[in-house]
Every structure is written in C-alpha cells, then in structure tokens.
Design a protein around this motif. Structure first.
Motif, PDB file in Angstrom:
ATOM      1  N   ILE A 905      34.088  38.687  57.081  1.00 42.22           N
ATOM      2  CA  ILE A 905      34.037  40.160  57.070  1.00 42.22           C
ATOM      3  C   ILE A 905      35.211  40.715  56.289  1.00 42.22           C
ATOM      4  CG2 ILE A 905      34.095  42.212  58.525  1.00 42.22           C
ATOM      5  CD1 ILE A 905      31.484  40.632  58.647  1.00 42.22           C
ATOM      6  N   ARG A 906      36.381  40.162  56.523  1.00 42.84           N
ATOM      7  CA  ARG A 906      37.576  40.643  55.827  1.00 42.84           C
ATOM      8  C   ARG A 906      37.436  40.439  54.312  1.00 42.84           C
ATOM      9  NH1 ARG A 906      41.966  41.445  59.295  1.00 42.84           N
ATOM     10  NH2 ARG A 906      41.833  40.464  61.355  1.00 42.84           N
ATOM     11  N   LEU A 907      36.942  39.268  53.878  1.00 41.15           N
ATOM     12  CA  LEU A 907      36.819  38.984  52.443  1.00 41.15           C
ATOM     13  C   LEU A 907      35.764  39.872  51.808  1.00 41.15           C
ATOM     14  CD1 LEU A 907      37.083  35.080  52.555  1.00 41.15           C
ATOM     15  CD2 LEU A 907      38.813  36.689  51.745  1.00 41.15           C
ATOM     16  N   LYS A 908      34.640  40.129  52.543  1.00 35.40           N
ATOM     17  CA  LYS A 908      33.617  41.033  52.016  1.00 35.40           C
ATOM     18  C   LYS A 908      34.186  42.430  51.835  1.00 35.40           C
ATOM     19  CE  LYS A 908      29.474  42.281  50.827  1.00 35.40           C
ATOM     20  NZ  LYS A 908      28.897  41.851  49.546  1.00 35.40           N
ATOM     21  N   ALA A 909      35.031  42.837  52.808  1.00 38.99           N
ATOM     22  CA  ALA A 909      35.677  44.155  52.702  1.00 38.99           C
ATOM     23  C   ALA A 909      36.612  44.197  51.507  1.00 38.99           C
ATOM     24  CB  ALA A 909      36.443  44.455  53.995  1.00 38.99           C
ATOM     25  N   ALA A 910      37.287  43.089  51.237  1.00 41.82           N
ATOM     26  CA  ALA A 910      38.188  43.031  50.086  1.00 41.82           C
ATOM     27  C   ALA A 910      37.409  43.257  48.799  1.00 41.82           C
ATOM     28  CB  ALA A 910      38.911  41.686  50.043  1.00 41.82           C
ATOM     29  N   CYS A 911      36.210  42.680  48.710  1.00 38.93           N
ATOM     30  CA  CYS A 911      35.383  42.886  47.519  1.00 38.93           C
ATOM     31  C   CYS A 911      35.023  44.369  47.380  1.00 38.93           C
ATOM     32  CB  CYS A 911      34.117  42.042  47.615  1.00 38.93           C
ATOM     33  SG  CYS A 911      34.413  40.266  47.521  1.00 38.93           S
ATOM     34  N   ASN A 912      34.653  44.978  48.486  1.00 39.52           N
ATOM     35  CA  ASN A 912      34.285  46.403  48.422  1.00 39.52           C
ATOM     36  C   ASN A 912      35.463  47.245  47.961  1.00 39.52           C
ATOM     37  OD1 ASN A 912      31.713  45.770  49.311  1.00 39.52           O
ATOM     38  ND2 ASN A 912      32.226  46.048  51.483  1.00 39.52           N
ATOM     39  N   ILE A 913      36.649  46.938  48.479  1.00 41.39           N
ATOM     40  CA  ILE A 913      37.848  47.700  48.089  1.00 41.39           C
ATOM     41  C   ILE A 913      38.114  47.538  46.601  1.00 41.39           C
ATOM     42  CG2 ILE A 913      40.343  47.865  48.389  1.00 41.39           C
ATOM     43  CD1 ILE A 913      39.884  47.081  51.333  1.00 41.39           C
ATOM     44  N   MET A 914      37.999  46.296  46.096  1.00 45.91           N
ATOM     45  CA  MET A 914      38.256  46.068  44.673  1.00 45.91           C
ATOM     46  C   MET A 914      37.200  46.733  43.818  1.00 45.91           C
ATOM     47  SD  MET A 914      39.803  42.221  44.204  1.00 45.91           S
ATOM     48  CE  MET A 914      38.626  41.397  45.249  1.00 45.91           C
ATOM     49  N   ASP A 915      35.968  46.859  44.330  1.00 43.31           N
ATOM     50  CA  ASP A 915      34.939  47.572  43.575  1.00 43.31           C
ATOM     51  C   ASP A 915      35.299  49.042  43.410  1.00 43.31           C
ATOM     52  OD1 ASP A 915      33.487  45.292  43.286  1.00 43.31           O
ATOM     53  OD2 ASP A 915      32.202  45.657  45.040  1.00 43.31           O
ATOM     54  N   ASN A 917      38.611  50.314  43.902  1.00 42.12           N
ATOM     55  CA  ASN A 917      39.965  50.489  43.344  1.00 42.12           C
ATOM     56  C   ASN A 917      40.282  49.275  42.476  1.00 42.12           C
ATOM     57  OD1 ASN A 917      42.585  51.030  42.745  1.00 42.12           O
ATOM     58  ND2 ASN A 917      43.334  51.044  44.863  1.00 42.12           N
ATOM     59  N   LYS A 918      40.073  49.443  41.155  1.00 45.56           N
ATOM     60  CA  LYS A 918      40.229  48.302  40.245  1.00 45.56           C
ATOM     61  C   LYS A 918      41.681  47.891  40.049  1.00 45.56           C
ATOM     62  CE  LYS A 918      35.882  49.498  39.305  1.00 45.56           C
ATOM     63  NZ  LYS A 918      35.200  50.556  40.080  1.00 45.56           N
ATOM     64  N   ASN A 919      42.615  48.761  40.282  1.00 40.14           N
ATOM     65  CA  ASN A 919      44.023  48.483  39.957  1.00 40.14           C
ATOM     66  C   ASN A 919      44.841  48.097  41.182  1.00 40.14           C
ATOM     67  OD1 ASN A 919      43.618  49.168  37.224  1.00 40.14           O
ATOM     68  ND2 ASN A 919      43.781  51.357  37.727  1.00 40.14           N
ATOM     69  N   ILE A 920      44.212  47.871  42.305  1.00 44.47           N
ATOM     70  CA  ILE A 920      44.968  47.523  43.505  1.00 44.47           C
ATOM     71  C   ILE A 920      45.656  46.169  43.335  1.00 44.47           C
ATOM     72  CG2 ILE A 920      43.006  46.394  44.638  1.00 44.47           C
ATOM     73  CD1 ILE A 920      44.079  47.589  47.270  1.00 44.47           C
ATOM     74  N   ARG A 921      46.883  46.062  43.840  1.00 46.16           N
ATOM     75  CA  ARG A 921      47.623  44.802  43.783  1.00 46.16           C
ATOM     76  C   ARG A 921      47.042  43.821  44.799  1.00 46.16           C
ATOM     77  NH1 ARG A 921      53.775  46.266  44.487  1.00 46.16           N
ATOM     78  NH2 ARG A 921      53.890  43.986  44.390  1.00 46.16           N
ATOM     79  N   ILE A 922      47.057  42.566  44.446  1.00 40.56           N
ATOM     80  CA  ILE A 922      46.457  41.552  45.310  1.00 40.56           C
ATOM     81  C   ILE A 922      47.214  41.437  46.626  1.00 40.56           C
ATOM     82  CG2 ILE A 922      45.832  39.108  45.477  1.00 40.56           C
ATOM     83  CD1 ILE A 922      44.182  40.776  43.514  1.00 40.56           C
ATOM     84  N   SER A 923      48.534  41.562  46.568  1.00 39.21           N
ATOM     85  CA  SER A 923      49.324  41.478  47.812  1.00 39.21           C
ATOM     86  C   SER A 923      48.984  42.640  48.739  1.00 39.21           C
ATOM     87  CB  SER A 923      50.816  41.457  47.483  1.00 39.21           C
ATOM     88  OG  SER A 923      51.186  42.597  46.742  1.00 39.21           O
ATOM     89  N   PHE A 945      34.180  32.713  47.386  1.00 31.84           N
ATOM     90  CA  PHE A 945      33.418  33.277  46.266  1.00 31.84           C
ATOM     91  C   PHE A 945      33.519  32.448  44.975  1.00 31.84           C
ATOM     92  CE2 PHE A 945      34.631  36.974  48.948  1.00 31.84           C
ATOM     93  CZ  PHE A 945      33.361  37.351  49.367  1.00 31.84           C
ATOM     94  N   GLY A 946      34.345  31.377  44.972  1.00 29.71           N
ATOM     95  CA  GLY A 946      34.427  30.509  43.797  1.00 29.71           C
ATOM     96  C   GLY A 946      35.285  31.055  42.686  1.00 29.71           C
ATOM     97  N   MET A 947      36.095  32.057  42.974  1.00 25.15           N
ATOM     98  CA  MET A 947      36.989  32.618  41.958  1.00 25.15           C
ATOM     99  C   MET A 947      38.191  33.248  42.638  1.00 25.15           C
ATOM    100  SD  MET A 947      34.948  36.045  40.778  1.00 25.15           S
ATOM    101  CE  MET A 947      33.428  35.173  40.507  1.00 25.15           C
ATOM    102  N   GLN A 948      39.245  33.432  41.858  1.00 23.56           N
ATOM    103  CA  GLN A 948      40.430  34.096  42.355  1.00 23.56           C
ATOM    104  C   GLN A 948      40.168  35.594  42.486  1.00 23.56           C
ATOM    105  OE1 GLN A 948      43.212  32.844  43.407  1.00 23.56           O
ATOM    106  NE2 GLN A 948      42.991  30.676  42.734  1.00 23.56           N
ATOM    107  N   PRO A 949      40.919  36.290  43.376  1.00 24.04           N
ATOM    108  CA  PRO A 949      40.765  37.753  43.489  1.00 24.04           C
ATOM    109  C   PRO A 949      40.979  38.476  42.167  1.00 24.04           C
ATOM    110  CG  PRO A 949      42.046  36.901  45.314  1.00 24.04           C
ATOM    111  CD  PRO A 949      41.853  35.774  44.388  1.00 24.04           C
ATOM    112  N   THR A 950      41.940  37.991  41.384  1.00 20.59           N
ATOM    113  CA  THR A 950      42.213  38.634  40.093  1.00 20.59           C
ATOM    114  C   THR A 950      41.007  38.515  39.166  1.00 20.59           C
ATOM    115  OG1 THR A 950      43.256  36.581  39.415  1.00 20.59           O
ATOM    116  CG2 THR A 950      44.714  38.315  40.217  1.00 20.59           C
ATOM    117  N   GLU A 951      40.318  37.346  39.194  1.00 20.77           N
ATOM    118  CA  GLU A 951      39.129  37.177  38.369  1.00 20.77           C
ATOM    119  C   GLU A 951      38.021  38.139  38.816  1.00 20.77           C
ATOM    120  OE1 GLU A 951      38.129  32.952  37.291  1.00 20.77           O
ATOM    121  OE2 GLU A 951      39.580  32.549  38.906  1.00 20.77           O
ATOM    122  N   TYR A 952      37.877  38.287  40.132  1.00 21.70           N
ATOM    123  CA  TYR A 952      36.847  39.198  40.656  1.00 21.70           C
ATOM    124  C   TYR A 952      37.140  40.638  40.233  1.00 21.70           C
ATOM    125  CZ  TYR A 952      33.680  41.540  43.921  1.00 21.70           C
ATOM    126  OH  TYR A 952      32.675  42.318  44.456  1.00 21.70           O
ATOM    127  N   ALA A 953      38.437  41.002  40.323  1.00 19.37           N
ATOM    128  CA  ALA A 953      38.821  42.367  39.952  1.00 19.37           C
ATOM    129  C   ALA A 953      38.526  42.627  38.483  1.00 19.37           C
ATOM    130  CB  ALA A 953      40.295  42.603  40.265  1.00 19.37           C
TER     131      ALA A 953
END
Length: 960
Positions: A905-915, A917-923, A945-953
């Motif tokens: 759930i937390r990781l899915k939420a992270a994807c939604n946030i990055m969708d 806010n494209k410039n959010i810092r990973i930390s 998801f098979g990729m780093q957060p930065t790649e997803y962003a």
C-alpha cells in the motif's frame, strides 16, 4: 709430373699468401675481458670454475656469481637475500656428483643444492678460524676441505663435517696448518699444499698422511697441478715453479727442474709467486697465474715462457695479480684476476688463414671483387680498382684504374679473361695483356661495362653486360642480342652472372629483374627461348640473384640478396628459398663453392657456412665467423674460388683461405640449459616457497614437469647454450607440442619462449640450440600442465551434473504438482472462482463482506501512511481482529502477508505521489509514505516494480 709441379706451385703461392703471418702460437692471443663494464658485479676474483652443467662460477671478494655467457646471477647476502651466505668473500667452489655446489668463504662453508635452489650453512667444529681456502671432490664423490686451520672431510652417512686429526687419521696429520691447495693424483690419493709447511700426501684407502721435506726456505705450496703426461708441477710463494718426481711408494720426492724469474731474461717466469696452474690441452702448454700476469710455457719446449702482463713485456694484458687460471670443457682458457675481473681466450689452432694481398696486414680494407687461381698455381685477385697477378716468379698489377667484376679462364684460347667496368674484356696470358675487346673494335660487346665472361663446353664466349647478353662463337660469329630483331627482350636486360647447365642451357642473373633461363639451339641466336623467374610471377622469391652453383648431382642453386639460398625445383619449374629451412644465418648468399665431398660452402652476410646436402648428415649446417679466424663476416659477391682442396673467399678485409678438412675439426659441444622460468612476470626461484612448490619443486634447469595453476595467465622459459667464446653466434629453436605446429627459430638476443592464456591441458615444451658454429644439439623436453580454473575442473563438472539432475528433478516434481493442482481445481471450482474474483477486484469498490474488509484494511494503512511507527500490532488493533484472522484473510484475498500488504500500500501510494509531483525528492517521498530509511525504500520499490524510484519518476514525467 705436370700435376705435381702445378700442386707445388699452388703451395708456394698459398704460402706466399700467408707470408709474414707466421708467428708462435702464443703470440697475439686475443683475450676477452669480462669485468664490471661488461656486467660482472665486481672485479676482485678469487677463482673461476665450471660446473658439470657448463655454467661458469666466479668467486669474488664480494659474492659468488653464475655466468651463462649472457647474464650473471648473484649469490650473496644482501637486501634481497639476507643471510644467504655465511660470508660474501667467496674463495672457492666445487661441485660434487650429486648436484651440490660446495662454497668456501672467509667464514666457513655453504652448500647449494642446485636441484632445489636451497642454500645450507655447515660449520666445522674444532677450529678457531673458518676461512676455507680449497675444496676438492674426488672421483668417488668424497669431499675434502682445506681450511686455514686444518683439513676436514664430509661424512655423508652422518651428514656432518669431520676435522682430520691425529685421533682419526694416521701419519703426520696437517693439524692447525694453513691448507692452500688440494690435488688428486692418478692413484686417487691427495696431495696437500700448505702455507709454510710444505707438501703432504694423503693415502685415502689407508687414511694415512706423509709429510715431505721442505722444498725451499719459504716451504709454501700455493698451487699443484698434474699435466696430461703425468708430470707434477708445484707453484710456490717466492721461489718459482718446480717440476717434481715421486718415488714409486710416494714416500719421497725430488725436484727435476726449477724455473724462476730472471729480470734479464724476457723468456723467464713473470714472477716467482705462482697462485694457480693449469694446462691448455690444445697447445700442450702450461699456464701459470702469478703475482705479475700470466706465464705460458710450451711443454714441448720447457723453460721458455711467454708472459702476458701489464708492463715489461711485448705481450700486453692489463692485469697484475692472477689468482686463477682454468680451462673449460670447450678448451677456452680463463683467467681470474684481482682488480681486472675475468679474461678468457681461445687458443685453438684456427683452420682459416687470411691473406692480405697488398701487404697492409690487418689494416687492409680494399674490396676483393673477384678471384681466380690457375692450375699452375698463379693467382689473380681483383680489387675495388685493379687486378694483381702473382706467380712463382713475379707479381704485377694490371689496369689499376679500372674495376674488375669477374675473372675466368678460356680453355680454347688458353687465356685468362677479365670482365672490366668500362673496359670490355681483357685477355691475358702469364700476367700480361694479350688483347682488349671493346665495343669499338669487335661485334660481340654491346657495352664496355662487362660483368661476366663464360666459355661454354663448345668454346663459345657468352658475355653478361650492361646492355644484355652477347656471344662470340668459336668459328668467329659475333652477336649482341639487343641488336637482333625478334629476340626476347629479356636478353637485353642488365646481366651480372652466367652459368651453363648440364644440358647446355644458360642461367642468367639480372640486375633486379630476376633470373632468365635460356634454352634452345645455342648455336642459333634467333631460335633461343627465354623464361623469366621473378617475384612478379612467383617463380623466384626475390629479384636480386647474386651467384649460381651447379652441384655434382645437377641441382641448380642460386644465392640471392634478401632470400638467401634458393634451390631450383625442376618439378614445379620454380626457385624456392631454403634459407630458413636450413636455418642459415643472415639473408644473403654472395658466393658459393662445392668441395670434393659434395658439401656447399656459402659466403653470406653473417659468416661462412658449410652446408651438407647429401648423406647421413644431410641438412647439417656449420657456421664460421671472425671468432674462428675469418677476416670479416661479410663476403663479397662472386669473390670465391676452389682449387685442389683449397678454398679462397674474398671479403673487404682480405682473402680467407682454408682446407675443408681442417675446418671440419673445429667443434665444441652444446650444453643447453634452462636458466630461468617466469610465471606472470616473476622468476620461479623468487616466488614464495608454497607457491613455488606447487609449480615445480626444482630449480628451472632441473624442472622436468611444470605445473601452471589457473591463477596464472602466462609463463616464460629462458634458456642459454653455454658457450663463451662468441655466445652471440648461438641459435635456438623451440616449440610447444600441443600448440605449435613448427619450430620457432630465435637468435641469442631472444633467448626466451613466452606463452600466454593457454587452454588447460598437457603440453610438451621442446628446446634445441646450436654452438657457435651452428651445430645443433639434442632436443631437451619439459612437460607442462596448464591447470584449469576451479569451475572447469572434473569435480566442478560433477557438481554441475548433480545440479542439472536436481533441477530436472525439481522441474518434474513441479510439473507433477501442477497437474495434481489442476485436477484439484476442477473439484473445487466454485471456491477457486470466488478467490480469483476477490483477487481480480483488488483495490476496487465492488461491495461484499470480504471486499469491505479489504477496503477497511487499505483505508487503515492510508490513514497511517506517513507514520513510520505504524506496525502490525497497531494494524491488528484498529482492524479489531486477531493476528491469525488478519493474516489469513489478507493472504487469501491478496496473496500477501500482513507486512507485505502494508508495504505494498505504501509503495502504491508512492507511485501516486510521484505521478502528481514529478520533482519530489526521493528521501522526502520515503518519509511521506512511512519509510524511515530512503535506501531501504529504494530497495523495496525496485523489488516491487522492477525499477528505482528515480527511474519511475523520470518515466512519469515523460508520460506527462
């Protein structure tokens, strides 16, 4: 009678060639120095010794050195080998028959095991001073040691040194006496020379000593030697040289002759202090190392000494104290000096003599361009300019301003024919010009630059000139082929040499146009046919033929510049180079002759070569150079002649004359050694003991099987043919059976074989070498094993097989399990459909009890999304259920356990946030979705998801 007279005349002419050269065999010896400038680490030499393998060992005040003719290996205690020797002042060495080198130093004994390279120190008990002056190994492999305070022997059974005293020996034992020298006589007994205590005799079988009366006031015996005739010679300290005789029972001795220094006699001893004595078997002379140079005495003329020293003698040698003289296996005489290093000299009688035609001695530098010796013995010698004629009665110079190219004889005219540069053809008789043929006064010379005149078997003259071939028939017809119509243009090329074949055809050497073969009716110029052999049509490997030779068997040989010796292949109608096949030196053959035994003698650009082309020794090559007495190693084009067993070869420093039988006697053995083995750039003997033993437990020269572990990628085998007169003349050949298809030939500058990245397996390294005269020795072999890496070993393949079988078993088990599961699904279809339906509707709003439970769970996690302290117990409390129920329901609905569900759930939420806010810092994102470690967040995200957060962003930003 006529033949005898001609032979006598030829002998007189040959002797006149050598007039002024006659000297004693000890005059002008050419000593070669090996000292610090040449690579010897220091020049203070005690002893020079050759071991049974052929190495030269040099004992010096500052270490022991092994010399192989090219390089020096040091044995001493220093920064690199601390404590190797008990003392670096090495006085003497001797090898036993078990490959142990016994080393005497100023402070005692060391023993080097040549097979393993290990050095051992041995101390003699019972003496106060341990300076070891002399070591002797008897024919029975017993070791005796002469110390400054007595004599000892080695007890092989107890592996100890035993001091020889009156308690364990009979007679007058030399106890506490300074032993200087030891000598084994013809009976196997020892003679012992001492300092101020005279001479002792030791009967080994009886274990008994005899002490002889004093020889002189000093009573010091510094050197002992028994010559090849059995005579005993004693060198003393201040009283010269004695020749002595023993009584049959060895109990008494008498002085037969005594030789001392006489300042008024230049043929007397150089000094009365004699440190070393040895015999030169080649000259049957006695060599003495003295305090003032070297004295040489001919044993057939005793009492007369030739002295080589620094001053006061016509024979100069830059030495004073000579501590040792020594003869090696090949007859070289060695001299070890105090301060000037080592010298060696070859005293062998040289088979070659050098004739300096115009009397300038060794300063003669004119070119010998052509040679001819008449049956009468009269000689004709062509120079850079002019020709000298010499007979028994006179010597004259002809055409001093013209360059001669070739001298031949016309049997039909009984005249000597001279081919001259810009002088046409000059006919001579008895050293006088009879007629000169030029382009202006005859019809068979197209140009006055004439290279060659050949009279064929019918008496016709064939000329090679600057403008091609021409002919003068015996009946008087004259033709220049460049002036005839419908004649092959090849006959108009510049022709430098002509040879007639057995069938009457002609072989023509051209200037850079290859070879022309002329066939047809030689009496009809218009009918002649030509074939060109050149590099362009592939019938000759080079376009610069220099000389021809038709041997007794009818084979046509041609010497070239660039491809060396070539042989005509009649079957394929072409010339092929055999230079490399016979491993001949250089790349040029300028002159050739054949002796009465069918051997070829070749004048090359790197020495004179004898090539055996028939019989059991077919293919044998012998090379002679300046080291054998030649004037030069470069021989001129077509400047050779053979008459009545004597050869004449011309070079730029005179004429070399010799008899082939005399030259054959010059021979030395081939001692081939592997001097070192390098593994990945490091010497085998310098590697750590544990690694070295894995590769080979022996030193390089005693290694018969080399094992190269997989951790190493390359190895190098270094080698040397142990000759010392001219080691640069040695040649080598090697190959690795299992890899190389042919031999690799190298010279003395490339004495190593390098192999890299070999496939694992078994190989055999084969090595051959020549001596300085090109004689090949036996093949030496060494087995080499290349170990595979651990992943390519047999046990690794067993593991691979086991894993493969296991995988196949697992696959079979999995297939079987799935089949059973499929059957079970058919039986439980209703329940299975329900579970699949719930999973398919994951994260949707479809109403049902299970789905409501799932939505409540998702909402609970989302309420605590940024709470890093939210854990499973708190999750259970808010869901108002038990741990077991929560786990089972989440597992059945989502396939995830409780922790995995929260993380998903937390990781899915992270994807939604990055969708959004494209410039959010990973930390910041990690903390916002409840992770307290950004790094762990990135790991979980990639796993999900098979990729780093930065790649997803980045992908989200691109899709936006």
């Amino acid at each position: 009678m006529r033949t005898l007279k001609a032979a006598l005349a030829l002998l007189i002419i040959t002797l006149s060639f050598l007039s002024g050269q006659a000297q004693t065999r000890f005059d002008n010896l050419e000593f070669k120095q090996f000292s610090t400038p040449e690579g010897l680490p220091n020049s203070m030499v005690h002893q020079v010794y050759q071991d049974r393998d052929g190495y030269i060992w040099i004992s010096t005040f500052y270490g022991l050195f092994r010399y192989d003719g090219y390089e020096v290996r040091t044995y001493k205690s220093n920064l690199y080998t601390p404590g190797l020797l008990v003392n670096n002042n090495v006085i003497c060495v001797e090898e036993d028959y078990s490959h142990h080198l016994w080393i005497g130093t100023h402070e005692g004994l060391c023993v080097l095991d040549k097979q393993t390279g290990k050095m051992r120190k041995m101390k003699l008990e019972g003496i106060s001073k341990h300076r070891l002056n002399e070591i002797h190994v008897t024919k029975d492999n017993k070791v005796y040691l002469g110390y400054i305070r007595g004599m000892a022997c080695y007890n092989a059974e107890l592996d100890t040194l035993e001091l020889m005293t009156s308690k364990n020996c009979k007679g007058e034992v030399p106890e506490q006496i300074n032993i200087q020298t030891l000598l084994e006589d013809e009976n196997g007994d020892l003679l012992i020379g001492t300092w101020q205590d005279g001479l002792f005799h030791y009967n080994i079988k009886e274990n008994k000593f005899i002490h002889y009366p004093p020889l002189d006031e000093s009573n010091s015996v510094l050197a002992l030697f028994q010559d090849s005739k059995g005579a005993l010679w004693i060198g003393t300290s201040g009283f010269g040289l004695y020749k002595v005789n023993f009584s049959p029972d060895k109990k008494t001795l008498s002085v037969e002759k005594a030789y001392k220094h006489d300042a008024l006699n230049t043929l007397s001893l150089s000094s009365d202090y004699i440190y070393s004595i040895h015999e030169d078997l080649q000259t049957h002379s006695l060599w003495l190392g003295t305090r003032n140079g070297v004295s040489i005495m001919d044993l057939t003329d005793e009492g007369k000494f030739i002295n080589y020293r620094e001053s006061g003698s016509e024979h100069y040698l830059p030495v004073r104290e000579v501590n040792t003289v020594f003869r090696d296996k090949n007859g070289l005489m060695w001299i070890g000096t105090k301060g000037a290093g080592v010298f060696h000299v070859n005293t062998r009688t040289r088979p070659f003599e050098v004739f300096y035609p115009r009397g300038n001695g060794k300063s003669f530098t004119d070119i010998i361009s052509t040679l001819y010796v008449e049956e009468s013995g009269a000689s004709w010698v062509g120079f850079g300019y002019g020709i000298d004629y010499q007979s028994e009665d006179e010597k004259v110079t002809l055409i001093p301003s013209k360059r001669p190219y070739h001298i031949s004889y016309s049997p039909s005219a009984r005249e000597v024919l001279l081919a001259i540069h810009d002088g046409g053809v000059i006919a001579c008789r008895d050293g006088k010009i009879v007629h000169q043929y030029r382009a202006s006064n005859c019809g068979f010379i197209p140009h006055d630059l004439v290279y060659w005149v050949h009279e064929d078997r019918k008496g016709n003259w064939w000329l090679g000139t600057y403008k091609g071939l021409s002919v003068r028939y015996q009946e008087g017809r004259e033709y220049c082929f460049n002036q005839l119509p419908d004649v092959d243009k090849l006959l108009s090329k510049e022709i430098t040499s002509i040879m007639e074949d057995n069938d009457g055809s002609l072989w023509l050497a051209t200037n850079n146009n290859g070879i022309v073969h002329v066939t047809g009716n030689m009496e009809q110029p218009g009918s002649l046919q030509c074939k060109n052999y050149c590099i362009e049509n592939g019938l000759l490997p080079v376009n610069t033929p220099l000389c021809f030779l038709l041997d007794k068997s009818g084979k046509v040989w041609v010497g070239t510049e660039g491809s060396g010796l070539c042989l005509y292949d009649a079957q394929n109608d072409c010339f092929r180079s055999v230079h490399q096949e016979y491993n001949l030196p250089g790349d040029m053959v300028g002159s050739m002759e054949e002796d009465n035994n069918g051997n070829l003698w070749l004048g090359t650009n790197q020495g004179l070569v004898k090539l055996t082309i028939t019989g059991e020794e077919k293919g044998r090559v012998r090379i002679f150079t300046v080291a054998d007495g030649l004037a030069d190693n470069f021989f001129n084009q077509n400047a050779s002649f053979y008459r009545n067993g004597t050869f004449y070869f011309g070079c730029s420093r005179g004429i070399v004359t010799f008899n082939s039988k005399m030259a054959e006697g010059n021979h030395s053995d081939v001692s081939l050694c592997i001097t070192d083995i390098w593994i990945d750039g490091k010497s085998l003997e310098q590697m750590p003991e544990n690694k070295r033993r894995e590769i080979s437990p022996f030193t390089a020269d005693f290694t018969e099987q080399l094992v190269v572990p997989a951790a190493y990628s390359n190895f190098t085998v270094c080698f040397a043919s142990l000759t010392y007169n001219h080691p640069q003349q040695n040649n080598y050949a090697y190959r690795l059976q299992g890899l190389d298809t042919d031999w690799h030939y190298v010279n003395a500058s490339n004495r190593n074989a390098y192999y890299s990245k070999l496939s694992p397996g078994e190989y055999v390294f084969e090595l051959r070498a020549t001596n300085e005269n090109g004689d090949w020795g036996e093949i030496r072999k060494m087995e080499i094993t290349i170990r595979p890496p651990f992943w390519a070993t047999w046990w690794a393949y067993l593991v691979y097989a086991f894993i493969s079988v296991s995988v196949l078993a697992l696959i079979w088990w999995e297939v079987r399990r799935r089949l059973l599961l499929r059957n079970r699904k058919y039986l439980q279809k209703g329940e299975t459909d329900k579970v699949h339906h719930i999973k398919f509707q994951f994260f949707t709003n479809i109403a049902s009890d299970d789905e409501k439970f799932l939505q409540d769970a998702i909402a609970c996690v989302n309420r605590h999304l940024s709470d890093t302290d939210f854990d499973v117990p708190q999750f259970i409390d808010e869901m108002a259920t038990s741990r077991t129920t929560l786990h089972k329901k989440l597992k059945s609905l989502t396939g995830l356990n409780t922790t995995g569900f929260v993380r998903s759930i937390r990781l899915k939420a992270a994807c939604n946030i990055m969708d959004e806010n494209k410039n959010i810092r990973i930390s910041d994102l990690a903390y916002q979705v409840g992770f307290n470690d950004p790094k762990y967040f990135s790991i979980c995200f990639k796993k999900e998801f098979g990729m780093q957060p930065t790649e997803y962003a980045m992908k989200a930003a691109k899709n936006a």
